[in-house]
Scaffold this motif. Structure first.
Motif, PDB file in Angstrom:
ATOM      1  N   GLY A 119       0.801  -1.222   0.000  1.00  0.00           N
ATOM      2  CA  GLY A 119       0.000   0.000   0.000  1.00  0.00           C
ATOM      3  C   GLY A 119       0.832   1.268   0.000  1.00  0.00           C
ATOM      4  O   GLY A 119       0.388   2.311   0.491  1.00  0.00           O
ATOM      5  N   LEU A 120       2.035   1.190  -0.561  1.00  0.00           N
ATOM      6  CA  LEU A 120       2.922   2.358  -0.624  1.00  0.00           C
ATOM      7  C   LEU A 120       2.656   3.123  -1.911  1.00  0.00           C
ATOM      8  O   LEU A 120       2.555   2.527  -2.990  1.00  0.00           O
ATOM      9  CB  LEU A 120       4.390   1.920  -0.558  1.00  0.00           C
ATOM     10  CG  LEU A 120       4.792   1.180   0.720  1.00  0.00           C
ATOM     11  CD1 LEU A 120       6.207   0.632   0.595  1.00  0.00           C
ATOM     12  CD2 LEU A 120       4.675   2.091   1.935  1.00  0.00           C
ATOM     13  N   THR A 121       2.567   4.437  -1.807  1.00  0.00           N
ATOM     14  CA  THR A 121       2.110   5.244  -2.937  1.00  0.00           C
ATOM     15  C   THR A 121       3.220   5.992  -3.664  1.00  0.00           C
ATOM     16  O   THR A 121       2.974   6.591  -4.712  1.00  0.00           O
ATOM     17  CB  THR A 121       1.070   6.270  -2.462  1.00  0.00           C
ATOM     18  OG1 THR A 121       1.652   7.080  -1.425  1.00  0.00           O
ATOM     19  CG2 THR A 121      -0.168   5.573  -1.911  1.00  0.00           C
ATOM     20  N   VAL A 122       4.453   5.976  -3.123  1.00  0.00           N
ATOM     21  CA  VAL A 122       5.543   6.735  -3.729  1.00  0.00           C
ATOM     22  C   VAL A 122       6.550   5.774  -4.354  1.00  0.00           C
ATOM     23  O   VAL A 122       7.045   4.860  -3.685  1.00  0.00           O
ATOM     24  CB  VAL A 122       6.231   7.639  -2.686  1.00  0.00           C
ATOM     25  CG1 VAL A 122       7.422   8.364  -3.305  1.00  0.00           C
ATOM     26  CG2 VAL A 122       5.235   8.652  -2.121  1.00  0.00           C
ATOM     27  N   LEU A 123       6.857   5.996  -5.628  1.00  0.00           N
ATOM     28  CA  LEU A 123       7.843   5.183  -6.346  1.00  0.00           C
ATOM     29  C   LEU A 123       8.871   6.107  -6.984  1.00  0.00           C
ATOM     30  O   LEU A 123       8.558   6.833  -7.925  1.00  0.00           O
ATOM     31  CB  LEU A 123       7.167   4.343  -7.430  1.00  0.00           C
ATOM     32  CG  LEU A 123       6.415   3.096  -6.983  1.00  0.00           C
ATOM     33  CD1 LEU A 123       5.663   2.491  -8.165  1.00  0.00           C
ATOM     34  CD2 LEU A 123       7.368   2.074  -6.401  1.00  0.00           C
ATOM     35  N   SER A 124      10.090   6.083  -6.454  1.00  0.00           N
ATOM     36  CA  SER A 124      11.188   6.881  -7.002  1.00  0.00           C
ATOM     37  C   SER A 124      11.991   5.983  -7.931  1.00  0.00           C
ATOM     38  O   SER A 124      12.757   5.127  -7.488  1.00  0.00           O
ATOM     39  CB  SER A 124      12.071   7.405  -5.862  1.00  0.00           C
ATOM     40  OG  SER A 124      13.254   7.982  -6.368  1.00  0.00           O
ATOM     41  N   MET A 125      11.790   6.173  -9.228  1.00  0.00           N
ATOM     42  CA  MET A 125      12.497   5.333 -10.199  1.00  0.00           C
ATOM     43  C   MET A 125      12.503   6.039 -11.538  1.00  0.00           C
ATOM     44  O   MET A 125      11.589   6.787 -11.872  1.00  0.00           O
ATOM     45  CB  MET A 125      11.852   3.949 -10.300  1.00  0.00           C
ATOM     46  CG  MET A 125      10.382   3.917 -10.672  1.00  0.00           C
ATOM     47  SD  MET A 125       9.683   2.258 -10.497  1.00  0.00           S
ATOM     48  CE  MET A 125       8.141   2.460 -11.443  1.00  0.00           C
ATOM     49  N   GLY A 126      13.574   5.798 -12.288  1.00  0.00           N
ATOM     50  CA  GLY A 126      13.743   6.446 -13.574  1.00  0.00           C
ATOM     51  C   GLY A 126      14.700   7.613 -13.480  1.00  0.00           C
ATOM     52  O   GLY A 126      14.598   8.444 -12.573  1.00  0.00           O
ATOM     53  N   MET A 127      15.644   7.642 -14.429  1.00  0.00           N
ATOM     54  CA  MET A 127      16.630   8.723 -14.500  1.00  0.00           C
ATOM     55  C   MET A 127      16.633   9.276 -15.925  1.00  0.00           C
ATOM     56  O   MET A 127      15.720   9.006 -16.700  1.00  0.00           O
ATOM     57  CB  MET A 127      17.991   8.209 -14.043  1.00  0.00           C
ATOM     58  CG  MET A 127      17.972   7.755 -12.584  1.00  0.00           C
ATOM     59  SD  MET A 127      19.594   7.326 -11.879  1.00  0.00           S
ATOM     60  CE  MET A 127      19.867   5.717 -12.603  1.00  0.00           C
ATOM     61  N   SER A 128      17.646  10.046 -16.277  1.00  0.00           N
ATOM     62  CA  SER A 128      17.639  10.745 -17.562  1.00  0.00           C
ATOM     63  C   SER A 128      17.362   9.821 -18.749  1.00  0.00           C
ATOM     64  O   SER A 128      16.614  10.164 -19.662  1.00  0.00           O
ATOM     65  CB  SER A 128      18.972  11.471 -17.773  1.00  0.00           C
ATOM     66  OG  SER A 128      19.098  12.565 -16.894  1.00  0.00           O
ATOM     67  N   ALA A 129      17.942   8.620 -18.731  1.00  0.00           N
ATOM     68  CA  ALA A 129      17.852   7.740 -19.897  1.00  0.00           C
ATOM     69  C   ALA A 129      16.602   6.881 -19.935  1.00  0.00           C
ATOM     70  O   ALA A 129      16.276   6.310 -20.985  1.00  0.00           O
ATOM     71  CB  ALA A 129      19.090   6.835 -19.947  1.00  0.00           C
ATOM     72  N   ASP A 130      15.904   6.756 -18.805  1.00  0.00           N
ATOM     73  CA  ASP A 130      14.817   5.767 -18.780  1.00  0.00           C
ATOM     74  C   ASP A 130      13.563   6.245 -18.034  1.00  0.00           C
ATOM     75  O   ASP A 130      12.739   5.429 -17.639  1.00  0.00           O
ATOM     76  CB  ASP A 130      15.311   4.448 -18.181  1.00  0.00           C
ATOM     77  CG  ASP A 130      15.900   4.590 -16.784  1.00  0.00           C
ATOM     78  OD1 ASP A 130      15.598   5.595 -16.105  1.00  0.00           O
ATOM     79  OD2 ASP A 130      16.661   3.697 -16.367  1.00  0.00           O
ATOM     80  N   PHE A 131      13.400   7.550 -17.857  1.00  0.00           N
ATOM     81  CA  PHE A 131      12.237   7.973 -17.061  1.00  0.00           C
ATOM     82  C   PHE A 131      10.920   7.730 -17.787  1.00  0.00           C
ATOM     83  O   PHE A 131       9.875   7.599 -17.155  1.00  0.00           O
ATOM     84  CB  PHE A 131      12.362   9.420 -16.558  1.00  0.00           C
ATOM     85  CG  PHE A 131      12.375  10.495 -17.614  1.00  0.00           C
ATOM     86  CD1 PHE A 131      11.202  10.916 -18.230  1.00  0.00           C
ATOM     87  CD2 PHE A 131      13.553  11.131 -17.959  1.00  0.00           C
ATOM     88  CE1 PHE A 131      11.205  11.922 -19.174  1.00  0.00           C
ATOM     89  CE2 PHE A 131      13.572  12.147 -18.904  1.00  0.00           C
ATOM     90  CZ  PHE A 131      12.395  12.538 -19.522  1.00  0.00           C
ATOM     91  N   ASP A 132      10.947   7.626 -19.112  1.00  0.00           N
ATOM     92  CA  ASP A 132       9.721   7.325 -19.847  1.00  0.00           C
ATOM     93  C   ASP A 132       9.181   5.952 -19.435  1.00  0.00           C
ATOM     94  O   ASP A 132       7.986   5.798 -19.124  1.00  0.00           O
ATOM     95  CB  ASP A 132       9.992   7.366 -21.350  1.00  0.00           C
ATOM     96  CG  ASP A 132       8.721   7.195 -22.179  1.00  0.00           C
ATOM     97  OD1 ASP A 132       8.275   6.038 -22.343  1.00  0.00           O
ATOM     98  OD2 ASP A 132       8.170   8.195 -22.663  1.00  0.00           O
TER      99      ASP A 132
END
Length: 227
Positions: free
Chosen positions: A189-202
């Motif tokens: 039930g966690l709502t925050v996902l920190s993932m993706g950088m310059s090359a792969d944030f899409d």
């Protein structure tokens, strides 16, 4: 990179995030751009601040401490994120300085952060870093150990964890790692996902990222650490 280049790059990254959100039927307002300013000086950061960016990521406590107090006098609404490995002996300064810590990844750090939060009365938001590729040289909790660690954070250390963070192995396609992080987050039930950088944030946005950490696409190639 010139001041104008950085501001234009920021505009382009924001537009790319908006476009990706639209492509995947997500609201752009649900995706926070964390501009990764590690190694860049106050002079390099200021034009991006002036252009309206308010969320920034740093890797090192000492470097952030040298730059941000002065900048925050002029931009008090800045939100500062710790996105690099955090030593337990830096917990005091991290709690003083950062609004969000992305790299909670071991019991000793949980204990140190809990102690400082209680002592200072300041409560940064906390994310657990997951080592989705189980790389021995990289920080993070192994996917199979996340459940027990989250339980310990809550019951043993009294910490509220809002979400998860990952850095996929450089040699792997990132999407399976993002999907794994999303699956673990949903289970808890966690709502925050920190993932993706310059090359792969899409790809990260497609798979549920709420925070994307973008540095080189805004500021250009890394410079040497500077205040």
């Amino acid at each position: 990179m010139s001041e104008n280049d950085a501001v234009e790059a920021l505009r382009e990254v924001r537009e790319a995030i908006r476009r990706a959100a639209s492509d995947y039927d997500r609201a752009p307002s649900g995706i926070t751009l964390v501009a990764v300013s590690k190694t860049f000086s106050r002079n390099a950061i200021e034009p991006v601040l002036a252009a309206g960016q308010r969320v920034f990521g740093e890797n090192y406590v000492q470097e952030a401490k040298a730059k941000w107090p002065e900048l925050r006098k002029r931009y008090p609404d800045v939100e500062l994120h710790m996105i690099g490995p955090l030593q337990s002996n830096k917990a005091k300064e991290a709690v003083e300085l950062f609004d969000v810590i992305h790299t909670l990844d071991r019991p000793s750090l949980a204990e140190a952060l809990a102690r400082e939060i209680a002592k200072q009365g300041r409560k940064p938001r906390l994310l657990v870093q997951v080592n989705t590729g189980e790389e021995p040289q990289k920080g993070g909790i192994a996917p199979g150990e996340v459940d027990a660690f989250l339980e310990a954070c809550r019951t043993k250390y009294g910490l509220e964890v809002e979400g998860l963070m990952c850095i996929p192995p450089a040699q792997d396609p990132p999407s399976p790692h993002f999907a794994l992080l999303n699956t673990i987050a949903k289970r808890h039930g966690l709502t925050v996902l920190s993932m993706g950088m310059s090359a792969d944030f899409d790809e990260a946005i497609q798979l549920g990222a709420t925070h994307v950490r973008v540095g080189s696409a805004i500021f250009g190639a890394r410079s040497k650490p500077a205040a």
